[in-house]
Design a protein around this motif. Structure first.
Motif, PDB file in Angstrom:
ATOM      1  N   ARG A  48       7.185  -0.431  -8.362  1.00 25.60           N
ATOM      2  CA  ARG A  48       7.110  -0.942  -6.979  1.00 25.60           C
ATOM      3  C   ARG A  48       6.435   0.073  -6.057  1.00 25.60           C
ATOM      4  O   ARG A  48       5.577  -0.273  -5.255  1.00 25.60           O
ATOM      5  CB  ARG A  48       8.516  -1.292  -6.472  1.00 25.60           C
ATOM      6  N   GLU A  69      11.493  -5.780  -0.850  1.00 28.22           N
ATOM      7  CA  GLU A  69      12.847  -6.195  -1.265  1.00 28.22           C
ATOM      8  C   GLU A  69      13.655  -6.856  -0.160  1.00 28.22           C
ATOM      9  O   GLU A  69      14.672  -6.327   0.282  1.00 28.22           O
ATOM     10  CB  GLU A  69      13.612  -5.004  -1.833  1.00 28.22           C
ATOM     11  N   ARG A  80      15.580 -12.100  -4.294  1.00 31.02           N
ATOM     12  CA  ARG A  80      14.947 -10.981  -3.595  1.00 31.02           C
ATOM     13  C   ARG A  80      13.529 -10.846  -4.112  1.00 31.02           C
ATOM     14  O   ARG A  80      13.322 -10.733  -5.315  1.00 31.02           O
ATOM     15  CB  ARG A  80      15.689  -9.677  -3.871  1.00 31.02           C
ATOM     16  N   ASP A  82       9.991  -8.610  -4.402  1.00 31.12           N
ATOM     17  CA  ASP A  82       9.682  -7.180  -4.484  1.00 31.12           C
ATOM     18  C   ASP A  82       8.835  -6.733  -3.298  1.00 31.12           C
ATOM     19  O   ASP A  82       9.233  -5.854  -2.556  1.00 31.12           O
ATOM     20  CB  ASP A  82       8.966  -6.854  -5.799  1.00 31.12           C
TER      21      ASP A  82
END
Length: 156
Positions: A48, A69, A80, A82
């Motif tokens: 991420r 998130e 959720r 990313d």
């Protein structure tokens, strides 16, 4: 600050980026410039953070248009995402789904991001495990997506 050993994490298929790390209670954390806090360094977080830096440093998206998130509701289920990149008008430009490097990207992964996109209506989708990246542009009229070589740079 002493040098932390991050060698347990694989080299990803992204350019080299400069990250801030800290070690607390034997847990290594990485600084998230979007959330403005240190996050426990898990394999998915490693991917991420590379992706966030790729969007900012390579694709030139402003930090102010990137969200990381956040919760969304799809058919009463809480999920959720990313990474989301917004357009200046508040609509969603890109959704990114990050997986840990050991996770194979397959049809299930695309189904997951497609489900998210039913609620978000992003123009572009990106799925990555840090090693393999897939990019798509939505064709809402024909309800399909077209694979691309990369996502576009920010054009303000």
């Amino acid at each position: 600050m002493k040098k932390l050993k991050i060698s347990v994490l694989p080299k990803l298929n992204f350019p080299e980026f400069s990250f801030r790390f800290k070690n607390s209670e034997n847990k290594v954390s990485i600084f998230d410039c979007i959330r403005k806090k240190f996050m426990i360094l898990q394999p998915e977080e490693w991917v991420r953070q590379h992706c966030v830096h790729y969007l900012i440093d390579v694709k030139k998206y402003p930090i102010s248009l990137i969200n990381v998130e956040k919760e969304l509701t799809i058919n009463t289920l809480k999920k959720r995402y990313d990474i989301v990149v917004f357009n200046p008008d508040g609509s969603i430009h890109i959704i990114v789904e990050c997986k840990a490097p050991k996770i194979t990207i397959n049809q299930q992964t695309f189904d997951q991001i497609a489900r998210y996109n039913t609620a978000l209506n992003a123009t572009y989708l990106m799925v990555t495990n840090g090693l393999n990246h897939y990019y798509c542009q939505m064709d809402f009229k024909n309800e399909r997506y077209q694979f691309l070589k990369d996502i576009p740079e920010y054009r303000g």
